[in-house]
Structures are given as structure tokens and as C-alpha cells.
Design an enzyme around this catalytic site. Sequence first.
Site, PDB file in Angstrom:
ATOM      1  N   TYR A  99      16.094  25.541 -31.226  1.00  0.00           N
ATOM      2  CA  TYR A  99      16.316  25.190 -29.824  1.00  0.00           C
ATOM      3  C   TYR A  99      17.811  25.001 -29.575  1.00  0.00           C
ATOM      4  CZ  TYR A  99      11.302  24.502 -29.757  1.00  0.00           C
ATOM      5  OH  TYR A  99       9.944  24.707 -29.842  1.00  0.00           O
ATOM      6  N   ASN A 122       7.403  29.170 -21.073  1.00  0.00           N
ATOM      7  CA  ASN A 122       7.638  30.610 -21.087  1.00  0.00           C
ATOM      8  C   ASN A 122       6.344  31.337 -20.715  1.00  0.00           C
ATOM      9  OD1 ASN A 122       8.335  33.277 -21.692  1.00  0.00           O
ATOM     10  ND2 ASN A 122       8.056  32.997 -23.881  1.00  0.00           N
ATOM     11  N   CYS A 130       8.963  33.422 -27.723  1.00  0.00           N
ATOM     12  CA  CYS A 130       9.163  31.988 -27.947  1.00  0.00           C
ATOM     13  C   CYS A 130       8.601  31.552 -29.295  1.00  0.00           C
ATOM     14  CB  CYS A 130       8.570  31.171 -26.803  1.00  0.00           C
ATOM     15  SG  CYS A 130       6.850  31.538 -26.433  1.00  0.00           S
ATOM     16  N   HIS A 131       7.720  32.360 -29.894  1.00  0.00           N
ATOM     17  CA  HIS A 131       7.205  32.028 -31.228  1.00  0.00           C
ATOM     18  C   HIS A 131       8.313  32.085 -32.286  1.00  0.00           C
ATOM     19  CE1 HIS A 131       6.799  36.440 -31.012  1.00  0.00           C
ATOM     20  NE2 HIS A 131       6.978  36.421 -32.331  1.00  0.00           N
ATOM     21  N   GLU A 157       5.489  39.154 -38.564  1.00  0.00           N
ATOM     22  CA  GLU A 157       6.880  39.623 -38.595  1.00  0.00           C
ATOM     23  C   GLU A 157       7.521  39.357 -39.952  1.00  0.00           C
ATOM     24  OE1 GLU A 157       9.060  38.265 -35.168  1.00  0.00           O
ATOM     25  OE2 GLU A 157       7.467  38.869 -33.797  1.00  0.00           O
TER      26      GLU A 157
END
Length: 162
Positions: A99, A122, A130-131, A157
Site C-alpha cells: 500500500y 476497486n 488489487c490482488h 501468477e
Amino acid sequence: MTLATIMMPSPVGELTLVASDAGLVAVLWPGDDPARVPLAALHDDAAHPVLGEATRQLRGYFAGTRTRFDLPLDLRGTDFQRAVWTALCVIPFGETRSYADIARAIGRPSAVRAVGAANGRNPLSIVAPCHRVVGSNGALTGFAGGLAAKRWLLDHESLRLL
């Protein structure tokens, strides 16, 4: 203005995609709190071109053949929220940011908590990733789709976090 919607099955649950004529407005989670992303009247429209393209690109993401999204976005929020959501879109696939990193990226280094609040609202989960935002110690933090979905997306990912 009525917004078009379509339901899309995914490995993290059935997603609701929402679009206007200008672009993708939202990717909502099963059971998403309507107060998190307030929207105008919705109607089903499987033929909406933005929804068709969003579905195609999200399927590619889940299949492992797409690492970036190229969709028109209709970001609906305050200037600050839109700045945060735009910053999310530049976090590369397979990487995370804190953040504090996002706060610095938008030129508001002391607005870490406000960045967290904007991140939580979001409307474009997965597309505006946002993950990929984690705590400063690398730990998973809150996520509208739930921490299990966040973990799945990050594992997808190829990220291994605390």
C-alpha cells in the site's frame, strides 16, 4: 443510465462483469456487497461488445495465456480512487506492491490508509489487479473476493507469499 452485465464462471467463482458504452465498469465477486461498488440499474446483455471482449481476456488470464488486459475502462470514483486504481493497472503480472508503494506512486506517500480504502473499493478486480497489493511485510491482506481467491490469483501468477 442502464449498465450491461454478464455472468462469467471462473476458477475463483462466478464473476459478474458490468459495462457501459464507454468501457468495463466492474468485475464483481459472488456475494459482493452492493455498497462496495454502487451501480445504477443493470440488465443482462451477453451481446455487449465490451463484455464479450472482457470475457475473452479474462478466460485467457485464467488459462495462463494472458498477463495483461487491454480493455476500455470506465472508472467511476473520486479522483483519488481513480488514481489508485490506475496505479494498480501498472503492477506487472507476477509482482506485488505494498500500500505504501502505491501511495508513493500516486504522489501521496502519507496516504497509505486511504490507498488501502480505495483498494478495497476497486470495482475492477483482477483487471485492475488489487490482488497484487499486499501488506508491507508481504502478508496477504483483505480482499473483496476473500483471501482464498487472492491466494489463488497470486499462486496462479506464480507468487509464493507469507
